[in-house]
Write an enzyme that holds these catalytic residues in place. Sequence first.
Site: not given
Length: 459
Positions: A255, A429-431, A433
């Site tokens: 993202v 890393d959208h996992r 944050a």
Amino acid sequence: MVFEFKLPDVGEGIHEAEVLAIKVKEGDAIKEYQPMFDVETDKAVVEITSPVTGIVQRLFVKTGDMARVGEVMITFEVGAGDKPAEKLAAPALATAGAPRAVAVEAAGNGRGSAAAILPLVHESSGPIPAAPATRRLAREMGVDLNMVKGSGPGGRVLKEDIRAYAEEVPGAAKVSGREPASTSPQRRHVTPTPPRTGARADEPQESAAREPRTLTPFVLPDFSRFGPVDRVPLRSLRRKIALNMAQSWTHVPHVAHFDEIDITEIEAYRTKHEKAVAQKGGKFSLTVLVLKAIASALKKYPQFNSSLDETTSEIVYKRYYNIGVAVATDRGLIVPVIKDVDRKSLLELSIELAELAARTREGKVELERLQGGTFTITNIGAIGGTGMMPMVNYPEVAIFGMAKSKLQPEVRNGGIVIRNMLNVTMSFDHRVADGAEAAYFVRHVADCLEDPFKLALEV
């Protein structure tokens, strides 16, 4: 007697090195520590020196060859009294030698400690059979793989062997000079001993012999049917970049958050002190100021100074701030790391970054300077471009990109003023944050850069 020199295991998932130059020939008399080869791994260019004094008997490699770890590169005829050197004068390389012993500080009863001398289980003549994940566990626990007897097929060291060794040998975590990992109900963390030169957990999960060029190879059509073509092997650094990018793109749900920063005041501050810094050997660039602002933001938003351990479903929060700065070279993009950015002054960073960038472009950067990063900055401003979406430098979770700054009209207090604006992007890393956290992070960086006094207060 004949002494065989084999390409040693340098760790970090490096299984081979390309021979760039051979500085000796068969029949030459050679002295200990005399340069023999220049080799290029997917991390750096390294000079290999001789571990013995003797006569070069035979060369087993030629320029352009890919030498694999454990393969014989050269043999020497040495006298009976000559002994191989314990170590090479090349970064992170060690020769094969007689089994050594390591002093292990054993944990006492709280009132003292004892030292035990333990023999190495593995000699350094070739790579220790262990999976990358096992090597990573050993590093995290501070266990020397040479000390561990493997219970797997062919003596392969397993994770269970690492844990069992750590339990059986009190204070085993001090073999490498590190403190043992401490735990808490909320999160596990490793207490570093600054400056940390720990390695990155980015080794490929397969051996080099089966190492794919991309994660899902695609069979190309025969382009020669349409005209002349040239084929060049994807080697060394370029191959590592290809693998890392494929790994990052397939592992990280990217993202990107875009913003712009008013750097008018900070540029005036930088320009004012630029000559004074240059007189002391540094280059007072905008990147130096961004380094300090990023370090401040990482302390406030630690989720961006972490890595996601997919095997255990844990977020590894790092309590040290080692920031990589992408440097464009004729070999490709290389990311040397500046350690402990939060502890260094602007002058120290200006000098270190200038020296490190120069060594990187010359291909002389040390292997340890390419390891241990927790966050990355990339700057295309010198080239141009109004924006970018950089890829996360896996296994990190975020990267900060800077585009070209430019003067443009801005509305301030109902009037039009000319300000120096910098477009920035943060990919993450959208996992680990969310978008709001990234926005707060970038806004904190912006606040530091838009007000030099605030930057001084934060750092």
